[in-house]
Design a protein around this motif. Structure first.
Motif, PDB file in Angstrom:
ATOM      1  N   LEU A 171       0.843  -1.189   0.000  1.00 22.80           N
ATOM      2  CA  LEU A 171       0.000   0.000   0.000  1.00 22.80           C
ATOM      3  C   LEU A 171       0.875   1.234   0.000  1.00 22.80           C
ATOM      4  CD1 LEU A 171      -2.616  -1.024   2.708  1.00 22.80           C
ATOM      5  CD2 LEU A 171      -2.943  -1.001   0.253  1.00 22.80           C
ATOM      6  N   PRO A 172       0.442   2.283  -0.678  1.00 23.79           N
ATOM      7  CA  PRO A 172       1.195   3.537  -0.579  1.00 23.79           C
ATOM      8  C   PRO A 172       1.034   4.132   0.822  1.00 23.79           C
ATOM      9  CG  PRO A 172      -0.717   3.786  -2.009  1.00 23.79           C
ATOM     10  CD  PRO A 172      -0.655   2.352  -1.611  1.00 23.79           C
ATOM     11  N   TRP A 173       1.950   5.008   1.200  1.00 19.84           N
ATOM     12  CA  TRP A 173       1.963   5.554   2.555  1.00 19.84           C
ATOM     13  C   TRP A 173       0.696   6.340   2.851  1.00 19.84           C
ATOM     14  CZ3 TRP A 173       1.467  10.739   3.240  1.00 19.84           C
ATOM     15  CH2 TRP A 173       1.709  11.543   2.133  1.00 19.84           C
ATOM     16  N   TRP A 174       0.125   7.008   1.870  1.00 19.57           N
ATOM     17  CA  TRP A 174      -1.036   7.858   2.104  1.00 19.57           C
ATOM     18  C   TRP A 174      -2.312   7.056   2.291  1.00 19.57           C
ATOM     19  CZ3 TRP A 174      -4.382   6.849  -1.741  1.00 19.57           C
ATOM     20  CH2 TRP A 174      -3.860   6.444  -2.967  1.00 19.57           C
ATOM     21  N   SER A 175      -2.318   5.789   1.892  1.00 19.03           N
ATOM     22  CA  SER A 175      -3.536   4.984   2.080  1.00 19.03           C
ATOM     23  C   SER A 175      -3.777   4.665   3.553  1.00 19.03           C
ATOM     24  CB  SER A 175      -3.460   3.706   1.263  1.00 19.03           C
ATOM     25  OG  SER A 175      -2.442   2.862   1.761  1.00 19.03           O
ATOM     26  N   LEU A 176      -2.767   4.762   4.377  1.00 13.85           N
ATOM     27  CA  LEU A 176      -2.933   4.614   5.815  1.00 13.85           C
ATOM     28  C   LEU A 176      -2.922   5.957   6.529  1.00 13.85           C
ATOM     29  CD1 LEU A 176      -0.660   1.529   6.495  1.00 13.85           C
ATOM     30  CD2 LEU A 176      -3.133   1.602   6.391  1.00 13.85           C
TER      31      LEU A 176
END
Length: 66
Positions: free
Chosen positions: A19-24
């Motif tokens: 997952l990309p960092w911004w998805s969390l």
């Protein structure tokens, strides 16, 4: 003629999914922001004008607690 079996997709195994960092980060940021909005009761102000619902509740209290 034999049936062709489909090859499994890489998502089925679960390995290799990143997952990309911004998805969390974005849901966590939204949760913290909403939590701060409801956690600061000092900003709450009483209603200045009476409403129909307020009048109805006052009337019901008057009838019940005579």
């Amino acid at each position: 003629m034999s049936a062709h079996s489909p090859t499994p997709s890489p998502v089925e195994g679960g390995a290799g999914v990143r997952l990309p960092w911004w998805s969390l980060a974005l849901p966590m940021l939204a949760f913290v922001f909403l939590l701060l909005l409801i956690a600061d009761p000092a900003q709450a102000q009483p209603a200045e004008e009476t409403t129909a619902i307020g009048d109805l509740v006052a009337y019901i209290q008057l009838l019940l607690f005579r």
